[in-house]
Design an enzyme around this catalytic site. Sequence first.
Site, PDB file in Angstrom:
ATOM      1  CG  ASP A  60      -8.228  -1.669   6.307  1.00 36.03           C
ATOM      2  OD1 ASP A  60      -8.678  -0.990   5.376  1.00 36.03           O
ATOM      3  OD2 ASP A  60      -8.236  -2.914   6.331  1.00 36.03           O
TER       4      ASP A  60
HETATM    5  N1  LIG Z   1      -1.614  -7.248  12.128  1.00 36.22           N
HETATM    6  C1  LIG Z   1      -2.455  -8.186  12.455  1.00 36.22           C
HETATM    7  O1  LIG Z   1      -2.252  -8.897  13.431  1.00 36.22           O
HETATM    8  C2  LIG Z   1      -3.698  -8.404  11.644  1.00 36.22           C
HETATM    9  C3  LIG Z   1      -4.335  -9.628  11.720  1.00 36.22           C
HETATM   10  C4  LIG Z   1      -5.483  -9.821  10.967  1.00 36.22           C
HETATM   11  C5  LIG Z   1      -5.999  -8.787  10.191  1.00 36.22           C
HETATM   12  N2  LIG Z   1      -5.366  -7.597  10.156  1.00 36.22           N
HETATM   13  C6  LIG Z   1      -5.941  -6.531   9.357  1.00 36.22           C
HETATM   14  O2  LIG Z   1      -5.031  -6.101   8.415  1.00 36.22           O
HETATM   15  C7  LIG Z   1      -5.236  -4.721   8.177  1.00 36.22           C
HETATM   16  C8  LIG Z   1      -3.913  -4.059   8.315  1.00 36.22           C
HETATM   17  O3  LIG Z   1      -4.010  -2.716   7.938  1.00 36.22           O
HETATM   18  P1  LIG Z   1      -2.949  -2.081   7.030  1.00 36.22           P
HETATM   19  O4  LIG Z   1      -3.267  -0.636   6.966  1.00 36.22           O
HETATM   20  O5  LIG Z   1      -1.597  -2.486   7.466  1.00 36.22           O
HETATM   21  O6  LIG Z   1      -3.147  -2.772   5.623  1.00 36.22           O
HETATM   22  P2  LIG Z   1      -4.442  -2.751   4.695  1.00 36.22           P
HETATM   23  O7  LIG Z   1      -5.517  -1.924   5.257  1.00 36.22           O
HETATM   24  O8  LIG Z   1      -4.715  -4.180   4.392  1.00 36.22           O
HETATM   25  O9  LIG Z   1      -3.931  -1.995   3.447  1.00 36.22           O
HETATM   26  C9  LIG Z   1      -2.788  -2.430   2.765  1.00 36.22           C
HETATM   27  C10 LIG Z   1      -2.663  -1.551   1.570  1.00 36.22           C
HETATM   28  O10 LIG Z   1      -1.395  -1.791   1.007  1.00 36.22           O
HETATM   29  C11 LIG Z   1      -1.508  -1.571  -0.382  1.00 36.22           C
HETATM   30  N3  LIG Z   1      -0.525  -2.383  -1.078  1.00 36.22           N
HETATM   31  C12 LIG Z   1      -0.568  -3.710  -1.303  1.00 36.22           C
HETATM   32  N4  LIG Z   1       0.514  -4.099  -1.974  1.00 36.22           N
HETATM   33  C13 LIG Z   1       1.256  -2.992  -2.194  1.00 36.22           C
HETATM   34  C14 LIG Z   1       2.500  -2.739  -2.859  1.00 36.22           C
HETATM   35  N5  LIG Z   1       3.197  -3.728  -3.412  1.00 36.22           N
HETATM   36  N6  LIG Z   1       2.948  -1.482  -2.866  1.00 36.22           N
HETATM   37  C15 LIG Z   1       2.253  -0.493  -2.312  1.00 36.22           C
HETATM   38  N7  LIG Z   1       1.087  -0.668  -1.700  1.00 36.22           N
HETATM   39  C16 LIG Z   1       0.593  -1.914  -1.628  1.00 36.22           C
HETATM   40  C17 LIG Z   1      -2.914  -1.913  -0.782  1.00 36.22           C
HETATM   41  O11 LIG Z   1      -3.427  -0.919  -1.619  1.00 36.22           O
HETATM   42  P3  LIG Z   1      -3.276  -1.054  -3.179  1.00 36.22           P
HETATM   43  O12 LIG Z   1      -3.908  -2.355  -3.537  1.00 36.22           O
HETATM   44  O13 LIG Z   1      -3.947   0.154  -3.699  1.00 36.22           O
HETATM   45  O14 LIG Z   1      -1.796  -1.028  -3.477  1.00 36.22           O
HETATM   46  C18 LIG Z   1      -3.700  -1.868   0.533  1.00 36.22           C
HETATM   47  O15 LIG Z   1      -4.693  -0.897   0.556  1.00 36.22           O
HETATM   48  C19 LIG Z   1      -6.237  -4.208   9.158  1.00 36.22           C
HETATM   49  O16 LIG Z   1      -7.512  -4.113   8.595  1.00 36.22           O
HETATM   50  C20 LIG Z   1      -6.221  -5.310  10.213  1.00 36.22           C
HETATM   51  O17 LIG Z   1      -7.445  -5.404  10.882  1.00 36.22           O
HETATM   52  C21 LIG Z   1      -4.210  -7.410  10.854  1.00 36.22           C
END
Ligand SMILES: NC(=O)c1ccc[n+]([C@@H]2O[C@H](COP(=O)([O-])OP(=O)(O)OC[C@H]3O[C@@H](n4cnc5c(N)ncnc54)[C@H](OP(=O)(O)O)[C@@H]3O)[C@@H](O)[C@H]2O)c1
Lengths: 141, 141, 465, 465
Positions: free
Chosen positions: C393
């Site tokens: 994301d």
């Molecule tokens: N940091 C905070 O404080 C917080 C709080 C609340 C919400 N969020 C939300 O969390 C999200 C964070 O974004 P992000 O880009 O870090 O993560 P993300 O958008 O949730 O994407 C994580 C990606 O990691 C992949 N993944 C999962 N397990 C894996 C593994 N074992 N090996 C390789 N890939 C793996 C998944 O794809 P696959 O399934 O294809 O592997 C997934 O698309 C944002 O949307 C944010 O708004 C963050």
Amino acid sequence: MDQTLQKALDQLDQASAAVRLAVQNLANAPGGAEAAGDTAHALSGGTIDPFVFRFAIFVLAIFVGYYVVWSVTPALHTPLMAVTNAISSVIVVGALLAVGIAASGIAAGFGFVALMLVSVNIFGGFLVTQRMLAMYKKKDK
Amino acid sequence: MDQTLQKALDQLDQASAAVRLAVQNLANAPGGAEAAGDTAHALSGGTIDPFVFRFAIFVLAIFVGYYVVWSVTPALHTPLMAVTNAISSVIVVGALLAVGIAASGIAAGFGFVALMLVSVNIFGGFLVTQRMLAMYKKKDK
Amino acid sequence: MNANFASFLYLVSGVLFIMALRGLSHPTTSRQGNLYGMIGMGIAITTTLALATPSAGRFGLIVLGLAIGGGVGAVTARRIAMTSMPQLVAAFHSLVGLAAVMVAAAAIYAPESFGIGTAGDIHAQALIEMSLGVAIGAITFTGSVIAFLKLDGRMSGKPITIGGRHFINAALGIALIVLIVLLVTSESKLIFWLIVAASLVLGILLIIPIGGADMPVVVSMLNSYSGWAAAALGFTLGNLALIITGALVGSSGAILSYIMCKGMNRSFISVILGGFGGETTAAADDGIERTVKQGSADDAAYLMMNAQKVIIVPGYGMAVAQAQHALREMADKLKANGVDVKYAIHPVAGRMPGHMNVLLAEANVPYDEVFELEDINSEFAQADVAYVIGANDVTNPSARDDKSSPIYGMPILDVDKARTCLFVKRSLGSGYAGIDNTLFYKDGTMMLLGDAKKMTEEIVKAMDH
Amino acid sequence: MNANFASFLYLVSGVLFIMALRGLSHPTTSRQGNLYGMIGMGIAITTTLALATPSAGRFGLIVLGLAIGGGVGAVTARRIAMTSMPQLVAAFHSLVGLAAVMVAAAAIYAPESFGIGTAGDIHAQALIEMSLGVAIGAITFTGSVIAFLKLDGRMSGKPITIGGRHFINAALGIALIVLIVLLVTSESKLIFWLIVAASLVLGILLIIPIGGADMPVVVSMLNSYSGWAAAALGFTLGNLALIITGALVGSSGAILSYIMCKGMNRSFISVILGGFGGETTAAADDGIERTVKQGSADDAAYLMMNAQKVIIVPGYGMAVAQAQHALREMADKLKANGVDVKYAIHPVAGRMPGHMNVLLAEANVPYDEVFELEDINSEFAQADVAYVIGANDVTNPSARDDKSSPIYGMPILDVDKARTCLFVKRSLGSGYAGIDNTLFYKDGTMMLLGDAKKMTEEIVKAMDH
Ligand SMILES: NC(=O)c1ccc[n+]([C@@H]2O[C@H](COP(=O)([O-])OP(=O)(O)OC[C@H]3O[C@@H](n4cnc5c(N)ncnc54)[C@H](OP(=O)(O)O)[C@@H]3O)[C@@H](O)[C@H]2O)c1
Ligand SMILES: NC(=O)c1ccc[n+]([C@@H]2O[C@H](COP(=O)([O-])OP(=O)(O)OC[C@H]3O[C@@H](n4cnc5c(N)ncnc54)[C@H](OP(=O)(O)O)[C@@H]3O)[C@@H](O)[C@H]2O)c1
């Protein structure tokens, strides 16, 4: 008769002594009651000197001042000097008190002088700040 | 003799009544004295409820919290969560009080449970924070 | 001990807690800050013991309680995996919440000992403050338990929405107010426990409709709650340390929630109302044929070894796969080969504020190689490779370009500006927000499908050839 | 009025003052902030009147005092030239200092009215707080008067150093402490006035050895003092508004002094000890023949009209010459001609923090064209012309290169990196720090000798040809 009278007067003496004791006890009562509440009151703050609270407020206000002043943009440091000067004239509360209710005329006189002086500051400080701030403009597009 | 006695007893009555009055006056004295100081005391804070002070402290602490937390670098936001959790266990003072001096056994029991729970937090929170922070290192040149 | 002096010491411990948070403004001062925090807690405990002067038996109990709890805490702190931080914090919050309830109960059962009046005649003000404290504490307790269960995977992360829950919550809220009024007038212990019960239920109902992925915001919010509960009890006990600390913790949690919501470009209300982001959904199949360039570990190793500048973008997937150590190794290899390596961290990468930073720190990545979004975003244009590992994301260009996207307006890392963009993830599935990432189908993108840790390790091996 | 409610209102006014300073974090919120400040003051005054409920006669006196003072203040605020701000602030500080002394005197003469005890039996604590307040107030008063006289040119800016002054000051300091102890034990009015007298003398002695150019630091320090005096009296009167405001003002002045000292790379102590920087000295004649390229207004106009990017660096000389309006006109002409024009402000340009910003704002220069050192310093390398108007020390490369220079280590604006550097000043004389500027003799430099305003006006005329 004399004997009876004597007895009655003795009684009176005793009674008054007893009452005197009671009065003394009562006078000490607030202290005594507090002593009883003891640590309890101490923990609840019942017996805490307001100075401690004021000191806490003072310390926290210094922290607030520290942060709030560091967050002022350097471009506004001159208005900052003017406005802190203006607000430091809140000492006017002391002056008002002296003029308003001081029992001694001379104290009221001092208060009046103080009042005049800080009034210059209050009005002058805020107005000059306002004048300065009104000059800070964004580019008009 | 009867007459004299009567007189003496009357005197006694009067005396005790007078003393009772004095006692009553004395009992009200603290309040009375405060009422006399009146606006003066009001201004000096003599009669101010500690709640007001605590509230002021609370408000200022919120300001301090606001600034101090915004100044935390984003890289340390996870340790921040851990450490605020640790310090929020300062509620331990209430638990200690309950275990230490509560008159009722059941209250002491509640206190003991609370004490155990927050102790987990105190030790766990600070230690895990320490563990995390120890990992943040600068490039060694 | 003199009550004034005690109050002064409580103030000192409050100030030390402020200094503890202040230390976190930079890694170098942070350890010192944590030390201040410990000293502050030590002062608060010692002062209370000196004031209360418990009997020997009671003192023994205190030592026992501290030892049991402290032991559990210390062991937990040592054993816990860095990736389990969100759960741990949630679990710890629940303890503070429950402790607040217990302290309030003790005060109700032995009001004299707390100096808030006598049994049957407790000051109304104290009762109000206490019932606020107990209600917030109980909500914090059950709310944190649910958050813990969801984060730890012991309960489905799916939002559990009950029909009419807003109505039920409102009714419970009103009931709470009525109960508090009754408590003040009657001082009945039964009503006290009814308040506790209602709040416990409310805590559960408030949190179960919120999806597992939104839990971090919830944890932070509950952190804030535990602060307000502490402050409320601080008023009852007239304790400056509690009041100051409560306010600090309260602000802190609220600000972190705000930062997270802003980073996700969502409103706090929409998070709290729940029903968002349960399980990760599969890539939307909209019928359009799209081609994806897939690469191998060898391709990736070749590309990066011949690059001048590589920017690594970690995300939640790195945390799941525990790939941070392999990643550091890879970066070391690249640096040894003269490649300029930097890490770019999005404010909401992972599932917790600062999540990526702490994992990278665990893998000994120096913090001066790790940059925030604003500081590094302009550098992607000069980078040869953006190595996106488990992030999704936070790189999605639809946040920048597509007004209809649910994450439109959220700042993103401009990985698409790099010459080549490597995506390490297990599938073409979406991330937390459940939306498709058009970047996967872009020309300059190469997908490295697989587990983040395994793939990185393979790349490291390939680099040795 | 209920005392609790009054205290609450005082707290509100304290919070409004915090909001007033908070507003200054950005120009757009600053006017709102000033309004909060006024409201806060209004609340403090109204609350006090409602508490004191003065008789009609006394009320009349109050209105009279407010009207006289307010009238003088309002007229001064309207009439004062922006370039006279430093003096004005110094003058205003002296008023606060004297008022603090007067309030303390009133409290000593009518202790009952202030609730600090009865005549002959004033609380010891109140006496200590009060004597601190009165001593700091009196020092603020005379110190500010001297600062005002020096800044306004009514007294020579030369440091007046008396032999053994450190000894005299120390003796006065000790005398003050003894007098305060005596006051607490005897409560004699004579001793009170002796404290006032000693502090007044101390205020003079502390400030006269400090050179006129160092006055801004002094003014800021005195600002801080006036805050501490207010806070001390706040303790005596038990007034929350005074305590909070005193702490705010105290911090503010201290921080500004610190910022100035850091910007000048001098220690606060060295400023306070005095004897530095009296009159501007002439260029050091070290016997080495150095050539200076001198230019005319026509040359400057030609150069700038043909430039792509011009950065304007104003300094103290612009303030002296009141050249800001002419400067704005010049910038307008350049912009109309497609030249990119920006302003670069050094943190200690001029004689007061933010001095240049307020003058430029007066001349209607939009604040988004005005940049701070860190934000613009890298742009000089791309600039064709740096137009340095009345600035000197803040451009002196010896601060960067010459370890023996008194200003070594002070950050400077890198005007020497611009293709051409135009210096508008009346001579080759030095600035505040009294040291030679090697930049005048550099190849890319052209000196435009003359008054800043006249020279700029001539350039504007020349641009029309
Ligand atoms: N940091 C905070 O404080 C917080 C709080 C609340 C919400 N969020 C939300 O969390 C999200 C964070 O974004 P992000 O880009 O870090 O993560 P993300 O958008 O949730 O994407 C994580 C990606 O990691 C992949 N993944 C999962 N397990 C894996 C593994 N074992 N090996 C390789 N890939 C793996 C998944 O794809 P696959 O399934 O294809 O592997 C997934 O698309 C944002 O949307 C944010 O708004 C963050
Ligand atoms: N801003 C603060 O808060 C603050 C506080 C305390 C001290 N200071 C000190 O003040 C200095 C500020 O540096 P600066 O570069 O702004 O000023 P500066 O170094 O003092 O130089 C000012 C220059 O302006 C010239 N000048 C004077 N009147 C002029 C006129 N009418 N027309 C044209 N030029 C005129 C003078 O040269 P000629 O005589 O040749 O014309 C002088 O060299 C620094 O050394 C700083 O440390 C600043």
